[in-house]
Design a protein around this motif. Sequence first.
Motif: not given
Lengths: 252, 263, 181
Positions: A35, A207, A221
Amino acid sequence: MTITSTHVDVRDLVVRYRRRTALNGLDLRLGAGVHGLLGPNGAGKTTLMRVLATVVRPASGGVTVLDGDVTGDARLRQVRRRLGYLPQQFGYYPRFTVREFVEYFAWLKEVPRDRIPAAVDRAIERAGLLDRADERLKRLSGGMLRRAGIAQAIVNDPDVLLLDEPTAGLDPEQRVDFRELLRVLGVDACVLVSTHLVEDVAAACADVTLLHEGRAVFRGTPAELAARGAGGDGDSPIERGYTAVLRAARSA
Amino acid sequence: MSWHVPEATLRAYSDGRAGDADAWSVEAHLVECERCRHAVGGPSTDAIVSAARPAALPPQGRVRRAGRWRGAVLLTASGPAARTAWLVAAVVVLALAVAMDTTWESRGFAWLTLVAPLLPVAGVATAYGSGLDEPGEIVASTPAGGLRLLLWRTLAVLAVSVPAALLAGVWAGSPAVWLLPALGLTAVTLAVGSVTGLGPAAVAVGLGWAAAVAGPSVGEHASGPLLAPDAVTVWIPLTLAAAATVVLNQHRFAHLRRPSREA
Amino acid sequence: MTAGEGSDDELLRRIGSGDRAAFEAFYDRNAAWLAVRIRRRCGDADLTADVLQETFLAVWRAAGSYAGAGQSGGWLWSIATRRLIDAHRRRAVRAVVVGELDDDRGHAAAPSAEDEVLAGTYDAELATALDRLSPELRAVLQATVLDGLTVRETALLLDVPEGTVKSRAVRARRQLREALS
């Protein structure tokens, strides 16, 4: 009631430093994967990392890491055994070698004793520092020091790995290697990478969360961020998306 | 080991023909038994074994065993007591104290007595969460980074500073009446530090000790009541109470005290 | 169990002090069984060769830390499992575009006394009981008990969510206990 446990669950998080509010009602849920955490300086990226690393306690809000409430003391120790943390700036004991530095943190993270030497070897190998393993830290360049920091962060095979500006000081080739490592780590762990280098995010992250003034103003995303690019400035679609989202947040 | 895997079973296992239950049995045995381990193999593994043989062996590096004490060695080696700067400062302070004592002996004020118990206090104050503990940010996120690390470092500080002060005392010919206070003050620093942070605690303890020693020393007596032989009845309960406070407050060492940097 | 001159322990000690001949001897003795055991878990000759080589390179570097007596088999396997799982991680990166996994998370439970028995001994009764388990349950039991993997590592090896690993492990143990009682 459905219980879907995630690696990291942050609800209405508030952190204040004296009078300044660093995080202001942040909500975030993260599972396995890589992430990205983006945002301008002062947006609260480092503060979020430090709260998740259990280094500082929030003023209010709920923070659950690996099913343990880290605003209290009860589960802290169990959670910390499964954490990896690389701060943006970290000091080191200059006379330690890379191997001793990583070994030191393996002990501090309570890795089972008989597994430590092999775990240290593997962490240094994964960070790409095997040929420098017995060099003293004070003799290493900035990029190598950063990789020593990455090695200590992954020595316990953490379930949650927090990397604050991990690519700072790495040359382009090392950054490519590092992104490859990130993808591998993200297969079964939750890796949160804060960076100001938008291309790192585009290359390695599933993401992106964009912070602005202590709140999440975007979550999606990299492609979705790039799609917001109309009206933004920058050299790449994702940079244009980044500036456009920030501009919208400022004027809101 | 008396039992070994039958030859036929071992062959079947080697060739990948063994059923799951048989394989389980063989594998559980192989881990324990060198003889059977070495008997595994055959045409079906030859290709893999020769393909995987490392062509060149890199340098080995200095790998150490994870012995029982290895952790303690690393935890203390990262603390101030193992640092040249800290050692030099301690020796200089002791030398100064001895020099003052031998120069103004008649005044009846023992500098060594004042300084010796404060050395470990200063060491404790710099042991953890201070500027000298450079990777403190990472350490604070680890399970053993709290009280356990602090206690190892405290032990190291005591192990260095107490003998040094003893040597200085022997050399200067002054009695080691400060031994018990050294332990007591260190414990009190930890106890107060669990509430206020170690830095302020060390300053408070230092000032308190200076007042207690210097106050009565203005007169004729070389040492105040806290250094008299019967002061044991004060120091031992004080040390125990301080130790109990530390144990009860151990969770307070689990987080960084200052929210230091921000971004 | 052999000890002293020529045993695996002795070879590891010599490897630890940089003896290349000892390493070759250790490889000749132990590569085959490790290869078979790894191959049973990944079913791919190339991947097995990769994992085998990485494992023995790690052995070459880390032999100096081996302090066991007659535990070289377990020590070698524990190095190999980490490399095996790493290979699966790399394969997962190549195979799938990273997707959000939203499953149950857990880590290795401390091995129970029952597990110790399962991993250490073996008899005909147990063989029958194991044979009666479905292949899925047996695979989970093998990974968590025999191979000493964590739930997270098992999930990766068998390519199922961690929650599934946990529930299968519970079921497998219950069925095994019933069959053995």
